[in-house]
Scaffold this motif. Structure first.
Motif, PDB file in Angstrom:
ATOM      1  N   LEU A 122      38.285  14.580  55.505  1.00 15.63           N
ATOM      2  CA  LEU A 122      36.988  15.254  55.521  1.00 15.63           C
ATOM      3  C   LEU A 122      36.950  16.352  54.465  1.00 15.63           C
ATOM      4  N   TYR A 123      38.017  17.120  54.397  1.00 12.13           N
ATOM      5  CA  TYR A 123      38.177  18.130  53.344  1.00 12.13           C
ATOM      6  C   TYR A 123      39.610  18.627  53.369  1.00 12.13           C
ATOM      7  N   ASP A 128      31.000  18.059  57.888  1.00 13.59           N
ATOM      8  CA  ASP A 128      30.350  18.025  56.569  1.00 13.59           C
ATOM      9  C   ASP A 128      30.330  19.402  55.926  1.00 13.59           C
ATOM     10  N   SER A 152      24.721  20.101  56.329  1.00 10.26           N
ATOM     11  CA  SER A 152      23.504  19.714  57.046  1.00 10.26           C
ATOM     12  C   SER A 152      22.814  20.912  57.686  1.00 10.26           C
ATOM     13  N   ALA A 173      31.873  15.064  52.022  1.00  8.86           N
ATOM     14  CA  ALA A 173      30.411  15.104  52.041  1.00  8.86           C
ATOM     15  C   ALA A 173      29.807  15.348  50.666  1.00  8.86           C
TER      16      ALA A 173
END
Length: 551
Positions: A325-326, A494, A498, A536
């Motif tokens: 994801l990161y 993310d 968002s 993301a």
């Protein structure tokens, strides 16, 4: 623009750096009656303090180097944090598996755990115990049993939101009278001959310059301590920090219910796979780093290493770079050690280095870690008082509760809050985890203005009121400050992308931002996220790094 614009003034203590150590020093010194100003070119805890493993180590791994002083200090400080910050620091069990071929045999680890339990008597969360292969297979079914010789269950601690430790140190330091200037660059030291008499600062947004004269100046800039000194005072190299990187992934096949602390096959160093806020953190690396301290990014090689080691002990995981994801990378502020062949041998303790007699009035903090920030601050303030010739004053921070734990009975407060909150139990518990007793302030703001009860992040359930609280009361200046280091929605799957537009909209409606400021903040937020290589944002492969593996 800092949330406290700089102005020329005279103080007892000027602190360079608003990471966890600089803020802890400000808190301790202010509690002992000193006039304190802190300056940092960025936000609270936005450097190394936000890139840790989020563990409050009792110091088990330091036994291997016979650093008994650091073990005792770590045990004590962990124990104090359980009492003074129970909303942020939690009991965290770890499984340590023993495999055939490990450089540390199971018998040696059991002996170390037994010694640790003796040292931690009365200050732990339970004694460690052996775990048979059959129990491992039953309770941790995803863990590889190939070559498994047994395991041990060890009790440590985690601080899921290390960023909030920094925020609460800031809040308490401010309450005690300290002044903290963020987004204020220290442009130089003030010199009266050889004596350091304070610091020159400049507001990053307005360009306003000021001189802060201080009887003592403390350089607590973490990995940047040598940068602060360079060209100002003569000094040997003090920082020799190593790079540590982590990756964050969603739950994977075979993911463990507790932290797994195991030996990597590639380099024999101990690494972790641990649950964190519904996801998993894999880490960390420990590489010699000679690159740009402002451009620290997890490399492809580090990510591949962490995934490969995780896949090795969790055979069904099947993790690939697409699952990341990161990533998070930072530089540990360790003492410079020439000719080191194994970075694990570099001390994780801290040194309070006075530059007197060559440069009286200047102290540099070398090293330090998340767990022992309070002890470091106590040592620094003791040295400051000696320098000032004021005699010893009793340290108050050993028993002083953090602002989020300012209640006589934290468990009772938490129960009552969930019971009386208009939010769902899950969202109420999140507020408690982030803000402690100050969660009531979030609900108060939402009650005063119903528009602030709007949910701005569906994943976490965070409220618009938190944006207002972050800026008005917690020193946030930018959108990144709000999302990454106050509300913490920026650490979701993310990275808050968002939620970013909704949070910027709250700032427009309630905090005086105009549309142009909101657009600029959104663009700056995305730019800040690039160093995390978030999925993301589909960040491309990392550029060449300054990493260097020790032989």
């Amino acid at each position: 623009m800092s949330h406290h614009p700089p102005g020329s003034e005279d103080v007892d203590l000027a602190v360079i750096g608003a990471g966890i150590n600089g803020l802890a020093i400000a808190r301790d010194a202010a509690a002992r009656g000193l006039r304190v100003v802190v300056a940092d070119r960025a936000d609270l805890g936005s450097g190394t303090s936000s890139t840790s493993s989020r563990l409050i180590h009792g110091g088990l791994k330091y036994l291997e180097r016979y650093d008994f002083r650091l073990v005792r200090e770590s045990i004590r400080e962990r124990h104090l944090l359980f009492r003074t910050a129970p909303h942020l620091v939690h009991h965290y069990p770890m499984l340590i598996p023993f495999y055939a071929g490990d450089s540390r045999p199971g018998a040696l680890i059991r002996l170390g755990l037994a010694a640790f339990d003796v040292m931690a008597a009365g200050r732990g969360q339970g004694r460690s115990r052996g775990v048979a292969v059959r129990e491992v297979a039953r309770r941790w079914p995803g863990l590889s049993t190939q070559g498994l010789r047994g395991a041990a269950l060890y009790h440590d601690a985690q601080v899921p939101w290390a960023e909030r430790l920094c925020v609460e140190l800031f809040l308490d330091a401010r309450r005690l009278g300290a002044r903290v200037l963020t987004y204020t660059t220290v442009t130089g030291l003030l010199l009266d001959g050889d004596r350091v008499a304070g610091m020159r600062v400049e507001d990053n947004r307005s360009g306003a310059a000021a001189e802060i004269r201080a009887a003592v100046t403390v350089n607590a800039a973490g990995p940047w301590i040598d940068t602060v000194l360079d060209g100002q005072v003569a000094s040997r190299r003090l920082n020799g920090g190593t790079k540590g990187s982590h990756v964050v992934v969603d739950p994977f096949p075979g993911a463990p219910p507790t932290c797994i602390f195991f030996e990597a096959a590639a380099d024999r160093r101990p690494i972790f796979v641990f649950p964190w806020e519904g996801r998993y953190v894999l880490g960390s690396t420990d590489l010699t780093y000679e690159g740009d301290l402002d451009e620290v990014v997890a490399s492809d090689a580090e990510i591949d290493y962490l995934l490969a080691e995780t896949n090795r002990i969790f055979p069904s995981a099947g993790l690939t770079p697409d699952d990341v994801l990161y990533s998070v990378a930072g530089i540990r502020p360790l003492p410079y050690t020439a000719g080191v062949s194994d970075n694990a041998k570099i001390s994780r303790g801290h040194t309070v280095h006075s530059h007197a007699p060559a440069h009286p009035g200047l102290i540099t903090v070398i090293g330090g870690k998340l767990t022992t920030h309070r002890a470091l601050a106590e040592d620094v303030t003791d040295e400051v008082l000696r320098t000032l010739g004021r005699g010893r004053r009793r340290c108050l921070t050993r028993r002083r509760a953090f602002p989020g734990a300012d209640t006589a009975d934290w468990p009772a407060f938490a129960r009552d809050f969930v019971r009386s909150s208009p939010l769902t139990p899950a969202r109420s518990r999140r507020l408690l985890d982030v803000y402690g007793v100050r969660a009531r302030r979030v609900l108060d703001l939402a009650a005063e203005d119903p528009s602030l009860a709007e949910v701005v992040d569906e994943e976490s359930g965070a409220l618009a009121a938190e944006v207002v609280l972050a800026v008005r009361e917690e020193g946030a200046v930018t959108l990144a400050d709000v999302l990454l280091r106050r509300m913490l929605v920026g650490l979701g799957a993310d990275m808050g992308l968002s939620a970013a537009e909704a949070c910027a909209g709250v700032a427009v409606r309630h905090l005086g931002w105009d549309d142009a400021r909101a657009r600029d903040e959104l663009a700056a937020y995305e730019a800040e996220l690039r160093r995390y290589r978030p999925r993301a944002l589909a960040t491309p492969a990392s550029p060449p790094s300054g990493d260097r593996r020790t032989p």
